[in-house]
Design a protein around this motif. Structure first.
Motif, PDB file in Angstrom:
ATOM      1  N   ARG A  10       8.108   5.071   0.667  1.00 56.70           N
ATOM      2  CA  ARG A  10       7.516   6.269   0.210  1.00 56.70           C
ATOM      3  C   ARG A  10       7.451   6.936   2.332  1.00 56.70           C
ATOM      4  NH1 ARG A  10       2.814   2.975  -1.329  1.00 56.70           N
ATOM      5  NH2 ARG A  10       1.557   2.917  -0.059  1.00 56.70           N
ATOM      6  N   ASP A  22       7.070   1.171  -2.392  1.00 58.48           N
ATOM      7  CA  ASP A  22       6.113   0.772  -0.626  1.00 58.48           C
ATOM      8  C   ASP A  22       6.632   1.261  -0.197  1.00 58.48           C
ATOM      9  OD1 ASP A  22       4.723   0.500  -3.579  1.00 58.48           O
ATOM     10  OD2 ASP A  22       4.183  -1.399  -2.729  1.00 58.48           O
ATOM     11  N   ASP A  52      -1.549  -0.117   3.346  1.00 50.39           N
ATOM     12  CA  ASP A  52      -1.469   0.879   4.581  1.00 50.39           C
ATOM     13  C   ASP A  52      -2.380   0.449   5.029  1.00 50.39           C
ATOM     14  OD1 ASP A  52      -3.085   1.654   2.279  1.00 50.39           O
ATOM     15  OD2 ASP A  52      -2.660   3.945   2.773  1.00 50.39           O
ATOM     16  N   ARG A  84      -3.064   9.534  -2.972  1.00 54.46           N
ATOM     17  CA  ARG A  84      -3.572   8.950  -1.653  1.00 54.46           C
ATOM     18  C   ARG A  84      -4.452   9.821  -0.727  1.00 54.46           C
ATOM     19  NH1 ARG A  84       0.303   4.775  -1.319  1.00 54.46           N
ATOM     20  NH2 ARG A  84      -1.420   3.923   0.166  1.00 54.46           N
ATOM     21  N   ARG A 128      -3.869   1.201  -9.259  1.00 47.71           N
ATOM     22  CA  ARG A 128      -3.889   0.768 -10.257  1.00 47.71           C
ATOM     23  C   ARG A 128      -4.635   0.989 -11.563  1.00 47.71           C
ATOM     24  NH1 ARG A 128      -0.938  -4.081 -10.698  1.00 47.71           N
ATOM     25  NH2 ARG A 128       0.061  -4.619  -9.463  1.00 47.71           N
TER      26      ARG A 128
HETATM   27  O1  C5P Z   1      -1.884  -5.400  -4.092  1.00 47.66           O
HETATM   28  P1  C5P Z   1      -1.483  -5.074  -5.291  1.00 47.66           P
HETATM   29  O2  C5P Z   1       0.068  -5.029  -5.578  1.00 47.66           O
HETATM   30  O3  C5P Z   1      -2.666  -4.950  -6.990  1.00 47.66           O
HETATM   31  O4  C5P Z   1      -1.390  -3.327  -5.187  1.00 47.66           O
HETATM   32  C1  C5P Z   1      -0.475  -2.307  -6.841  1.00 47.66           C
HETATM   33  C2  C5P Z   1       0.670  -1.033  -6.210  1.00 47.66           C
HETATM   34  O5  C5P Z   1      -0.290  -0.106  -5.278  1.00 47.66           O
HETATM   35  C3  C5P Z   1       1.339  -1.849  -5.153  1.00 47.66           C
HETATM   36  O6  C5P Z   1       2.660  -1.908  -5.028  1.00 47.66           O
HETATM   37  C4  C5P Z   1       1.170   0.010  -4.487  1.00 47.66           C
HETATM   38  O7  C5P Z   1       2.016   0.711  -4.815  1.00 47.66           O
HETATM   39  C5  C5P Z   1       0.131   0.533  -4.788  1.00 47.66           C
HETATM   40  N1  C5P Z   1      -1.075   0.077  -3.366  1.00 47.66           N
HETATM   41  C6  C5P Z   1      -0.911   1.014  -2.447  1.00 47.66           C
HETATM   42  N2  C5P Z   1      -0.961   1.121  -1.417  1.00 47.66           N
HETATM   43  C7  C5P Z   1      -2.207   0.197  -1.408  1.00 47.66           C
HETATM   44  C8  C5P Z   1      -3.057  -1.037  -2.102  1.00 47.66           C
HETATM   45  C9  C5P Z   1      -1.560  -0.459  -3.219  1.00 47.66           C
HETATM   46  O8  C5P Z   1       0.193   2.168  -2.046  1.00 47.66           O
HETATM   47  N3  C5P Z   1      -3.455   0.436   0.006  1.00 47.66           N
END
Ligand code: C5P
Length: 222
Positions: free
Chosen positions: A186, A183, A130, A108, A39
């Protein structure tokens, strides 16, 4: 490795961070919200109008981004280049873009590396998408959380309302469905359940019950 890692993954708004925080507090582990990192990067990209198709621009932005977690008595603040962005990263304009940004390979790679460094030599609870599959495939305890779509949307609605952001249930449902889809589909480390994860459906569980389940699993493995 002699530290203990608890990975908590699952769909959006399943209550991952609520459980993760409670577990971390109880066990005196460090809690790390990996979603907050995606975020914060998204917020930076929005503010600097980063072109999501331009790899050079993305890499330059990533080089300029520094994320810190600062613990306070009752919460952990996230700093983006020194600025406390804990509130702003939860707002809808960030939620709407975060799944596009977090699907970018360079983003990432940079964040997974930082997350792995945060988990070196200390006991941590990290929540995300992940963590048990890509960030810490050898985590000692992996939890995969789910909850019914209505329960999830209801929780997110209450959370945003409490912060004074008025968003309709429909908008929230759509945002959750959109993020879950992005999510899980991808290419780069999609959201999926690790084979050795314990599934925790918390639609009908109190926070205390969820905490107890995770603590029991921890006791079996420590
Ligand atoms: O956990 P939260 O809803 O705040 O995460 C926001 C966004 O960050 C998720 O919808 C996802 O797209 C991404 N995210 C991710 N990998 C993570 C944590 C979050 O891709 N380990």
């Amino acid at each position: 490795r002699d530290n203990f890692i608890i990975a908590i993954d699952g769909f959006s708004s399943c209550g991952k961070s609520t459980v993760a925080k409670a577990v971390a507090k109880k066990l005196q582990f460090v809690f790390i919200d990996s979603g907050a990192m995606y975020r914060a990067v998204t917020l930076y990209f929005l503010r600097h109008h980063i072109d999501l198709t331009d790899t050079n621009e993305i890499n330059a932005a990533l080089d300029d981004i520094h994320i810190d977690f600062v613990p306070h008595t009752d919460k952990v603040c996230i700093l983006l280049n020194g600025e406390d962005v804990s509130e702003e990263i939860r707002m809808m304009h960030v939620s709407e873009k975060v799944s596009e940004v977090s699907a970018i390979k360079e983003v990432r790679h940079a964040l997974v590396k930082q997350q792995q460094d945060l988990g070196k030599r200390r006991n941590i609870v990290m929540d995300g998408r992940d963590i048990g599959t890509t960030v810490f495939p050898d985590a000692e305890l992996k939890i995969f959380m789910t909850a019914s779509p209505d329960v999830r949307a209801g929780r997110r609605f209450a959370e945003l309302l409490a912060k004074g952001e008025l968003v309709s249930m429909e908008e929230i449902r759509q945002n959750l469905a959109h993020r879950d889809h992005m999510d899980s589909t991808r290419e780069e480390s999609p959201l999926r359940q690790a084979e050795d994860a314990i599934v925790l459906d918390n639609s009908d569980l109190t926070q205390e019950e969820q905490l107890q389940i995770v603590l029991e699993e921890y006791e079996k493995r420590k």
